[in-house]
Design a protein around this motif. Sequence first.
Motif, mmCIF file in Angstrom:
data_model
loop_
_atom_site.group_PDB
_atom_site.id
_atom_site.type_symbol
_atom_site.label_atom_id
_atom_site.label_comp_id
_atom_site.label_asym_id
_atom_site.label_seq_id
_atom_site.Cartn_x
_atom_site.Cartn_y
_atom_site.Cartn_z
ATOM 1 N N ALA A 1 -15.853 33.383 3.925
ATOM 2 C CA ALA A 1 -16.341 34.033 5.142
ATOM 3 C C ALA A 1 -17.318 33.122 5.881
ATOM 4 C CB ALA A 1 -17.006 35.359 4.796
ATOM 5 N N ILE B 1 -16.935 31.232 9.754
ATOM 6 C CA ILE B 1 -17.960 31.353 10.801
ATOM 7 C C ILE B 1 -18.447 29.975 11.222
ATOM 8 C CG2 ILE B 1 -20.305 32.176 11.281
ATOM 9 C CD1 ILE B 1 -19.705 34.435 9.212
ATOM 10 N N CYS C 1 -11.269 33.249 13.484
ATOM 11 C CA CYS C 1 -11.520 34.696 13.451
ATOM 12 C C CYS C 1 -10.538 35.386 12.516
ATOM 13 C CB CYS C 1 -11.418 35.283 14.862
ATOM 14 S SG CYS C 1 -12.834 34.890 15.919
ATOM 15 N N PHE D 1 -11.764 34.681 9.103
ATOM 16 C CA PHE D 1 -12.924 35.508 8.765
ATOM 17 C C PHE D 1 -12.491 36.925 8.408
ATOM 18 C CE2 PHE D 1 -16.352 38.414 10.191
ATOM 19 C CZ PHE D 1 -17.340 38.025 9.291
#
Length: 311
Positions: free
Chosen positions: A106, A110, A140, A143
Amino acid sequence: MLSRTASALYWLGRYFERADFVARLVEATARLDTLSSRPAGEAAWLSALAVTDQEATFAGTGASAGQMEVASFLTVDAANPGSVVACLEKARQNAKAVRTALTREAWTAINRAWLAFAKRPDSDELADTLQLVEAVQNECRGFEGAVHRMLRNQATWFIRLGSAVERADNTARLVDVKYHLLLPEGEKVGGSLDRDQWTTILQTVSAVTAYRWLYSDGLTIANVVELLLARTEMPRSLAASADEVVEVLGQLAKHTGRHGEADRMARLRASRLARTRSREVIAAGLHQYLQAFIDENAQLHGAIGRQFTFS
């Protein structure tokens, strides 16, 4: 969990979702612009500003509403608080504050999204901007996948809660601007330009294929509105976002004991959306319906902040 940690996770979800949405919007608007003759193409970029509620901020720059000017403003302009790069910066700041609550995957997604803009070469070409937009969309998706694979705990639920609240607001604004503002005066409703614009709306929320699977009678306004308002099968619909908020608040109530105003508001909204019929909404006034939804979503955001003691 400390309130400031919960707040950072919630805002991480909101800002990353917002960055993804604006990136999608810029890509879809560029596609619509290539299909439109002037001044329709200019109207498309003005509508992108309207969707993100950035018209006044952009007007303050004194720039003309041209293709490259608006695209740059919405993507790489750090002075614009609603730009992709500004949202990624805020998401990264919140992620740094809760680094130990995130998995390596994660955090990497980012950081890579932010680095794509931090290391970008100076360019006045729309193609270069769209490459950045594509990179952001890829990260994205990475993520989202990383959050999906995280431990089902408060960290995950607060990120999902922020994402769901933001997603509902984005979809409502997108449909509202298209229906209320975008079609130029004198253009035919249901004409080729109108169809191109509705198709662009579907592209922005990755719903073109979903629409074709669910509807066999061609592209109609009522069907698009139904898909984006009331179909829970569509992840970015208002109904799906509302259901996710209810689900996540339920999980948080079970594990934190905090249950209150936000839960009641979320359940009432989801129940009302389950009874929504697009043709009835259009007949009664879609613009008014969506404005009321946006206001209610903002009130729900405030209730969530009060319930979990963050702003």
